[in-house]
Design an enzyme around this catalytic site. Structure first.
Site, short mmCIF file in Angstrom:
data_model
loop_
_atom_site.label_atom_id
_atom_site.label_comp_id
_atom_site.label_asym_id
_atom_site.label_seq_id
_atom_site.Cartn_x
_atom_site.Cartn_y
_atom_site.Cartn_z
N HIS A 249 0.87 -1.18 0.00
CA HIS A 249 0.00 0.00 0.00
C HIS A 249 0.90 1.22 0.00
O HIS A 249 1.89 1.27 0.74
CB HIS A 249 -0.89 -0.02 1.25
CG HIS A 249 -2.02 0.95 1.21
ND1 HIS A 249 -1.82 2.31 1.27
CD2 HIS A 249 -3.35 0.77 1.13
CE1 HIS A 249 -3.00 2.91 1.22
NE2 HIS A 249 -3.95 1.99 1.13
N ARG A 269 -6.63 10.35 0.06
CA ARG A 269 -6.47 10.81 -1.33
C ARG A 269 -7.82 10.89 -2.04
O ARG A 269 -8.08 11.81 -2.80
CB ARG A 269 -5.50 9.90 -2.08
CG ARG A 269 -4.04 10.17 -1.72
CD ARG A 269 -3.11 9.11 -2.29
NE ARG A 269 -3.25 7.84 -1.58
CZ ARG A 269 -3.32 6.65 -2.14
NH1 ARG A 269 -3.26 6.55 -3.44
NH2 ARG A 269 -3.44 5.56 -1.42
#
Ligand code: FAD
Length: 624
Positions: A249, A269
């Site tokens: 990740h 994000r």
């Protein structure tokens, strides 16, 4: 004969995360006496930690969304290596599974007009993640547990016994699966508190044990992720696929050292956060690969407009699939443009008002304040890649979730195929629900098809007990903690985010050394709650899984999704057609063979433009 507690069920589900609970609910609803076994406390599965949401093309936030778009996104995210039938079932059934959760009592965040709210995530064309703030996994587990209690209440009314048809065995670790000939006959394990053995006689076992992250040093995964289900399946004769594909990740915490690897959700994000290097540059624009260029913005202005007007602008490159973002961060740090603690900056503070950050991302706000003394409403976070998810797992039939071993099923992170070479965020929670249900159904149908119940062979039970006690038998050997730390370091350094042939050869050398050391390790003390013994047993599984990852990674001579080769940097259409299948040889070593992918069905191929397919498929595979 080994002294132990004995139980008998129709279906035994190993694992009480989203996949296990959904499988157990289904098996019980199909009329099967079902046990749920978990080595953690009930309720403390990995699924609880899921933050961002559950991907399902419900079309609530953008009515253009549908299962075909979700299917396309999933195949693109997995770089076309996915088992397309699983990706199809997943995209088609995920919305029903989310709506079904509501009928179990789930309380998702809502749109202004009262529908289930859906948020943006990397690789998803439209806002698609049903969520509860950034605590979606907690709600999912709470709801599934509530459903289990309601089924137990029904059973009480009918039989006077809450646990007549569905019982949970928590803090109980399964160490071996048992077979009668080729078929499953049960599972053997021990109570973690007392160390006493327990046997579950059952014709069908569903593995729902989650992932393998604890084989790596920097990981978002918790202590249960030791690859038990992967290794149990292999020892029972099943096969694993896609083990070379590990998802790093892009955003884990990098500081302070004690919390390195803890996840920073992609929702940051998705909700507007941007990645910057030490020079203050939004560097992701430099890292959009050709296959995605048409779908991603080229300027900051366009990227920023997308948040308000996604139909007329292209997506910000911060929302590329995870493998792309993780590699980009890795390159920035390597080029000397990293943060003081070796990550990059993730900034949401300059993008959203403070109250919106605390409303949308309450756990992240709390996590950074408590663990790093950083206020994310006022300053950027420092983040870097962390081992997060294993795309590889038990090779299963897409419709029934059955492995190559009759009676052995697998669902959730322990199963392979669905996500290909890279999973899109949010596609795990939906995978758990879709394939958990299918595994429960598959197991129930299998039990119905049997003429006779398979029998337990007492010699196998004795052998499982002897194996489990082996670490107490030797004296003066190494303790498992040292070997575990070295294994994690070796996997991190030598089979990590960027891979090279010589380093993987070196890793295999280290793994073979660990194998001899593990055979001679010792644990002190008694069987009563003994963490050293627990680790010793888990370590065998971590070693097997690590061997699968390293051997398959060495064999696959291309870069794709969660597998990046420094020496083979390009994707190869020929390699896309190949699956690497891991099985155990008689001497317990991992054997990797190549198998051909089944070509995608014509009507699914037609969902893509030929120009896009050309980027992934060989000439012969393209539609005529
Ligand atoms: P788990 O939920 O891990 O359950 C495994 C179970 O197996 C546990 O009960 C464990 O005790 C049991 N078990 C293991 N071995 C044994 C054994 N030998 N004997 C008995 N029991 C055993 N995915 C998304 O889709 N959206 C997200 O927003 C998201 N956020 C995430 C955030 C974090 C921090 C992390 C780490 C992951 C996230 N993921 C997310 C991924 C997702 O949470 C997992 O892939 C998923 O929850 C796995 O579920 P599972 O049911 O397969 O296994």
């Amino acid at each position: 004969m080994t002294e132990l507690e004995r139980h008998s069920y129709d279906v035994v589900v190993i694992g009480a995360g989203g996949a296990g609970l959904r499988a157990a609910i289904e098996a019980r609803e199909q009329g099967k006496r079902t046990a749920i076994i978990c080595k953690s406390l009930f309720g403390k599965a990995h699924t609880v930690m899921a933050e961002g949401g559950c991907a399902a093309a419900m079309g609530n936030a953008n009515s253009n969304d549908n299962w075909q778009v979700h299917f396309r996104d999933t195949m693109r995210g997995g770089k076309f290596l996915n088992n397309w039938r699983m990706a199809e079932l997943h995209a088609q059934e995920a919305p029903d599974r989310v709506w079904e959760l509501e009928t179990y009592g789930a309380l998702f965040d809502r749109t202004p007009d009262g529908r289930i709210s859906q948020r943006n995530f990397g690789g998803h064309t439209y806002p698609r993640l049903a969520h509860v703030g950034d605590r979606t996994g907690l709600e999912l587990i709470r709801t599934l547990q509530q459903k289990i209690v309601s089924l137990q209440q029904e059973d009480f009314e009918a039989t006077g016994d809450y646990e007549a048809n569905l019982k949970v065995y928590a803090e109980c670790t399964v160490t071996e699966l048992l077979k009668d000939g080729d078929a499953i006959s049960g599972a053997f394990g021990y109570w973690r508190e007392s160390g006493r053995f327990v046997l579950f006689e059952a014709p069908a076992v569903v593995l729902a044990t989650g992932g393998v992250g604890k084989s790596f040093k920097v990981t978002s995964n918790s202590w249960e992720y030791t690859g038990d289900g992967h290794a149990l399946a292999m020892r029972a004769g099943a096969t694993l696929i896609n083990m070379e594909f590990i998802q790093f990740h892009p955003t884990g915490m990098v500081w302070p050292p004690s919390v390195k690897g803890i996840l920073v959700t992609e929702s940051v994000r998705g909700d507007g956060g941007v990645l910057k290097n030490s020079e203050g540059k939004r560097f992701m624009f430099e890292y959009v690969p050709d296959v995605f260029r048409a779908q991603y913005a080229e300027t900051e202005d366009e990227a920023d407009r997308w948040y308000k007007d996604p139909d007329n602008n292209r997506r910000p490159p911060e929302l590329l699939p995870r493998d792309e973002v993780a590699r980009a961060i890795n390159s920035e740090v390597k080029a000397g443009r990293g943060t003081p603690h070796g990550g990059v900056f993730l900034d949401v503070s300059s993008r959203l008002p403070a109250e919106e950050i605390t409303r949308r991302l309450p756990s992240m706000h709390h996590q950074f304040k408590e663990l790093a003394d950083v206020d994310i409403t006022a300053e950027p976070m420092e983040v870097g890649p962390t081992c997060h998810y294993v795309m590889g797992g038990v090779e299963v039939d897409p419709d029934t979730a059955q492995s190559r071993v009759p009676g052995l099923f697998a669902a959730g992170e322990v199963a392979g195929g669905m996500h290909g070479s890279n999973r899109l965020g949010g596609n795990s929670l939906s995978d758990l629900l879709v394939f958990g249900r299918r595994a429960g159904m598959g197991a129930a149908t299998y039990v119905d098809s049997l003429k006779d119940r398979p029998k337990i062979d007492e010699a196998d039970v004795d052998a499982a007990a002897t194996d489990a006690l082996a670490p107490f038998e030797l004296e003066g050997g190494e303790n498992p903690y040292t070997i575990h730390q070295e294994l994690q370091q070796a996997m991190n350094d030598l089979v990590g985010i960027i891979r090279k042939e010589e380093e993987m050869e070196q890793a295999l050398g280290r793994l073979s050394e660990f194998r001899s050391r593990i055979a001679k390790m010792t644990v002190e003390g008694h069987r009563q709650f003994n963490p050293g013994w627990h680790l010793a047993l888990d370590l065998r599984n971590m070693l097997t899984v690590s061997e699968c990852v390293a051997k398959a990674a060495l064999q696959r001579q291309e870069s794709r999704g969660g597998h990046t080769r420094d020496d083979y940097p390009a994707m190869s259409a020929d390699w896309r057609k190949k699956l690497l299948v891991c099985a155990l040889d008689a001497d317990g070593s991992v054997n990797v063979t190549e198998d051909e992918q089944i070509p995608m069905r014509e009507d699914l191929l037609e969902l893509f433009e030929v120009d896009e397919l050309k980027k992934y498929l060989t000439e012969e595979e393209l539609p005529a």
